[in-house]
Design a protein around this motif. Structure first.
Motif, mmCIF file in Angstrom:
data_model
loop_
_atom_site.group_PDB
_atom_site.id
_atom_site.type_symbol
_atom_site.label_atom_id
_atom_site.label_comp_id
_atom_site.label_asym_id
_atom_site.label_seq_id
_atom_site.Cartn_x
_atom_site.Cartn_y
_atom_site.Cartn_z
ATOM 1 N N LYS A 104 0.797 -1.274 0.076
ATOM 2 C CA LYS A 104 0.049 -0.006 -0.165
ATOM 3 C C LYS A 104 0.900 1.246 0.098
ATOM 4 O O LYS A 104 0.283 2.437 -0.489
ATOM 5 C CB LYS A 104 -1.031 -0.098 1.210
ATOM 6 C CG LYS A 104 -1.798 -1.077 1.186
ATOM 7 C CD LYS A 104 -2.977 -0.977 2.503
ATOM 8 C CE LYS A 104 -3.857 -1.891 2.397
ATOM 9 N NZ LYS A 104 -4.894 -1.964 3.499
ATOM 10 N N THR A 105 2.025 1.084 0.430
ATOM 11 C CA THR A 105 2.892 2.310 0.649
ATOM 12 C C THR A 105 4.344 2.143 -0.535
ATOM 13 O O THR A 105 4.466 1.007 -0.711
ATOM 14 C CB THR A 105 3.418 2.642 1.980
ATOM 15 O OG1 THR A 105 4.080 1.333 2.299
ATOM 16 C CG2 THR A 105 2.054 2.895 2.764
ATOM 17 N N THR A 106 4.728 3.297 -0.597
ATOM 18 C CA THR A 106 6.113 3.065 -1.355
ATOM 19 C C THR A 106 7.324 3.229 -0.228
ATOM 20 O O THR A 106 7.205 3.205 0.846
ATOM 21 C CB THR A 106 6.001 4.422 -2.209
ATOM 22 O OG1 THR A 106 6.249 5.553 -1.345
ATOM 23 C CG2 THR A 106 5.134 4.218 -3.265
ATOM 24 N N GLY A 107 8.555 2.884 -1.033
ATOM 25 C CA GLY A 107 9.751 2.666 -0.025
ATOM 26 C C GLY A 107 10.064 1.391 0.099
ATOM 27 O O GLY A 107 9.579 0.620 -0.031
ATOM 28 N N ALA A 108 11.591 1.538 0.229
ATOM 29 C CA ALA A 108 12.290 0.263 0.842
ATOM 30 C C ALA A 108 11.552 -0.382 1.647
ATOM 31 O O ALA A 108 11.619 -1.716 1.657
ATOM 32 C CB ALA A 108 13.780 0.668 0.900
ATOM 33 N N ASP A 109 11.273 0.191 2.603
ATOM 34 C CA ASP A 109 10.396 -0.589 3.847
ATOM 35 C C ASP A 109 9.263 -1.075 3.384
ATOM 36 O O ASP A 109 8.486 -1.922 4.346
ATOM 37 C CB ASP A 109 10.470 0.316 5.046
ATOM 38 C CG ASP A 109 11.479 0.495 5.593
ATOM 39 O OD1 ASP A 109 12.615 -0.016 5.710
ATOM 40 O OD2 ASP A 109 11.712 1.668 6.538
ATOM 41 N N ALA A 110 8.768 -0.856 2.342
ATOM 42 C CA ALA A 110 7.460 -1.584 1.946
ATOM 43 C C ALA A 110 7.555 -2.997 1.434
ATOM 44 O O ALA A 110 6.535 -3.693 0.724
ATOM 45 C CB ALA A 110 6.760 -0.638 1.067
ATOM 46 N N ALA A 111 8.857 -3.398 1.308
ATOM 47 C CA ALA A 111 8.890 -4.725 0.645
ATOM 48 C C ALA A 111 8.414 -5.841 1.512
ATOM 49 O O ALA A 111 8.277 -5.673 2.841
ATOM 50 C CB ALA A 111 10.544 -5.018 0.574
ATOM 51 N N PHE A 112 7.910 -6.946 0.851
ATOM 52 C CA PHE A 112 7.234 -7.530 1.593
ATOM 53 C C PHE A 112 7.440 -9.189 0.847
ATOM 54 O O PHE A 112 7.849 -9.284 -0.216
ATOM 55 C CB PHE A 112 5.775 -7.626 1.839
ATOM 56 C CG PHE A 112 4.975 -7.400 0.471
ATOM 57 C CD1 PHE A 112 4.511 -8.666 -0.081
ATOM 58 C CD2 PHE A 112 5.001 -6.324 -0.092
ATOM 59 C CE1 PHE A 112 3.712 -8.665 -1.210
ATOM 60 C CE2 PHE A 112 4.294 -6.265 -1.562
ATOM 61 C CZ PHE A 112 3.727 -7.390 -2.056
ATOM 62 N N SER A 113 7.015 -10.230 1.654
ATOM 63 C CA SER A 113 6.859 -11.680 1.030
ATOM 64 C C SER A 113 5.821 -12.459 1.630
ATOM 65 O O SER A 113 5.053 -12.011 2.736
ATOM 66 C CB SER A 113 8.072 -12.571 1.684
ATOM 67 O OG SER A 113 9.525 -12.004 1.382
ATOM 68 N N VAL A 114 5.026 -13.304 0.602
ATOM 69 C CA VAL A 114 3.919 -14.014 0.960
ATOM 70 C C VAL A 114 3.945 -15.290 0.973
ATOM 71 O O VAL A 114 4.816 -16.014 -0.063
ATOM 72 C CB VAL A 114 2.717 -13.665 -0.322
ATOM 73 C CG1 VAL A 114 1.489 -14.265 0.051
ATOM 74 C CG2 VAL A 114 2.641 -12.065 -0.426
#
Length: 460
Positions: free
Chosen positions: A177-187
């Motif tokens: 939902k947000t931008t930026g490096a901290d917005a990275a995720f794994s599913v």
């Protein structure tokens, strides 16, 4: 239903007579009603003036605050870099090279027809793992569960053709939902415990899956190509810490530097000064209009002059003088007219924008200090006049409202008194008519008797 029999015995128009008497009896009440009307008009006028003075006070207090007139504007040499100056900005310039734009992460799963059982999804991001339980293995239920979670990720079902058996299959697209490096995720397919144990399947790195857009920060280079080169990053495309009080938003990368220039915004300062003068004139206008006499037509058709509500009002006149003095008194030996703020012959104030901006360009600190001094003085007067507890006008309004309440009580008491008086008059005149009627009847009877006696005497 009552029947009115005017003057059956007396020949008098008792209804008109009573009405005339009641009109005379009502004079004290009519005077009270006139006083209610005039006091109510005064309250309305005072409330209007109080509102205008309060609005003037808001503007004056805002302009009197430290730094309130240190207004700057920002410009950029590249339309892809927009700069906005706010509170705390100072003059200067800075060159930036936009190296990267901020973006969110988007990843898609391999084609599937349903989520493996059990229907548990774990999303691992900057905030830690979030375990999600879908209502079933239906991809629609998985999408609904992900979108309702606190993981900061949205899911979308996308058609992906058919499998070897001719059945429709889909990919799930996951987006931060947000931008930026901290917005990275794994599913992951599986629980948070499975993820911790390394037994969960990473949906976005499985065969046929892909991360189509990588989460990244926006970045700009300062003093590019020099030994002082420095990179600054932001999770969004807006940088708020490059310069004090300046917000910079980037929309495209570049190889050439963009120059951001911060300069004093004389138009914005002039606008504040103009708004203050307009508010002052609005106060003067209300006082002037409500003090002027007007021609009124009387009940008999003649005309006469009627004094304004504020005519001769010492409280209003005192406030008018104080506001005018606060706005026009010299500042450190300098007249406000030097800055384009001048008094006219009709008791209003004019504002010369060109003269103000010229003075501001020549000595911005002196002009800002003068305008703040004027604003501070005006703000102090507005407090004296319209403070909601101790203001002179506020107290006048409160006192007048109490007077109207008392006057209305007296009018109501007179209603009762007059009704009683009218009833008494009606009974009195009714009794008189009855008495006269009885007397006439007695007179007629006596006359008849005397006539009979006279006839009898003649016959003998």
């Amino acid at each position: 239903m009552g029947i009115s029999l005017d003057g059956l015995s007396s020949g008098l128009d008792t209804t008109s007579l009573i009405a005339s008497l009641m009109q005379s009896e009502s004079i004290p009440q009519n005077l009270l009603k006139a006083q209610v009307t005039s006091t109510t008009a005064e309250i309305t006028a005072l409330q209007s003036l109080n509102a205008k003075i309060a609005a003037l006070g808001v503007l004056a207090k805002a302009a009197s605050k430290p730094g309130a007139l240190d207004l700057y504007s920002a410009s950029s040499s590249n339309t892809n870099v927009k700069a906005t100056a706010g509170a705390g900005a100072t003059g200067g310039e800075l060159q930036v090279v936009v190296s990267a734009l901020a973006q969110n992460q988007i990843g898609v799963s391999a084609a599937m027809s349903a989520w493996p059982t059990p229907a548990t999804i774990t999303i691992v991001g900057h905030g830690g793992p979030v375990e999600i339980s879908a209502a079933s293995g239906s991809l629609d239920d998985v999408v609904t569960a992900v979108n309702a979670s606190s993981a900061g990720v949205t899911a979308t079902k996308v058609a992906a053709g058919k499998d070897s058996g001719g059945n429709p299959v889909y990919r799930l697209q996951f987006s931060s939902k947000t931008t930026g490096a901290d917005a990275a995720f794994s599913v992951y397919q599986g629980t948070a415990a499975n993820v911790a144990a390394g037994t969960a399947t990473n949906v976005l790195t499985a065969p046929g899956a892909a991360i189509t857009k990588t989460a990244q920060d926006a970045s700009v280079k300062l003093w590019a190509g020099t030994s002082a080169e420095q990179t600054v990053t932001s999770a969004s495309n807006t940088f708020t810490d490059l310069l004090p009080g300046v917000s910079v938003t980037v929309s495209a990368t570049s190889t050439d530097p963009t120059t951001i220039t911060i300069g004093r915004d004389s138009s914005a300062v002039a606008s504040k000064a103009s708004a203050l003068v307009d508010a002052l004139n609005l106060v003067f206008s209300v006082i002037s209009n409500q003090s002027a006499s007007s021609t009124v037509t009387n009940a008999d058709g003649t005309t006469s002059l009627k004094a304004g509500v504020f005519a001769g009002d010492s409280t209003v006149r005192d406030i008018d003088d104080k506001v005018m003095s606060a706005a026009t008194m010299p500042i450190d030996g300098h007249s406000p007219s030097e800055y384009g703020i001048s008094v006219t012959k009709d008791g209003t104030i004019t504002f010369d924008t060109d003269k103000f901006q010229a003075a501001l360009a020549a000595d911005p600190d002196a002009v800002n200090a003068a305008l703040q001094t004027i604003s501070t003085r005006v703000a102090a007067v507005t407090d004296i006049a319209s403070d909601k507890y101790t203001g002179q006008i506020t107290q006048r309004i409160t006192g007048d409202q109490s007077s109207v309440t008392s006057l209305n009580d007296q009018v109501a008491a007179w209603d009762i008194r007059l009704a009683s008086r009218k009833s008494t008059l009606e009974r009195t005149y009714s009794a008189m008519e009855v008495l006269l009627s009885n007397m006439k009847a007695q007179s007629a009877a006596l006359t008849s008797q005397l006539s009979s006696l006279s006839s009898s005497s003649s016959g003998s």
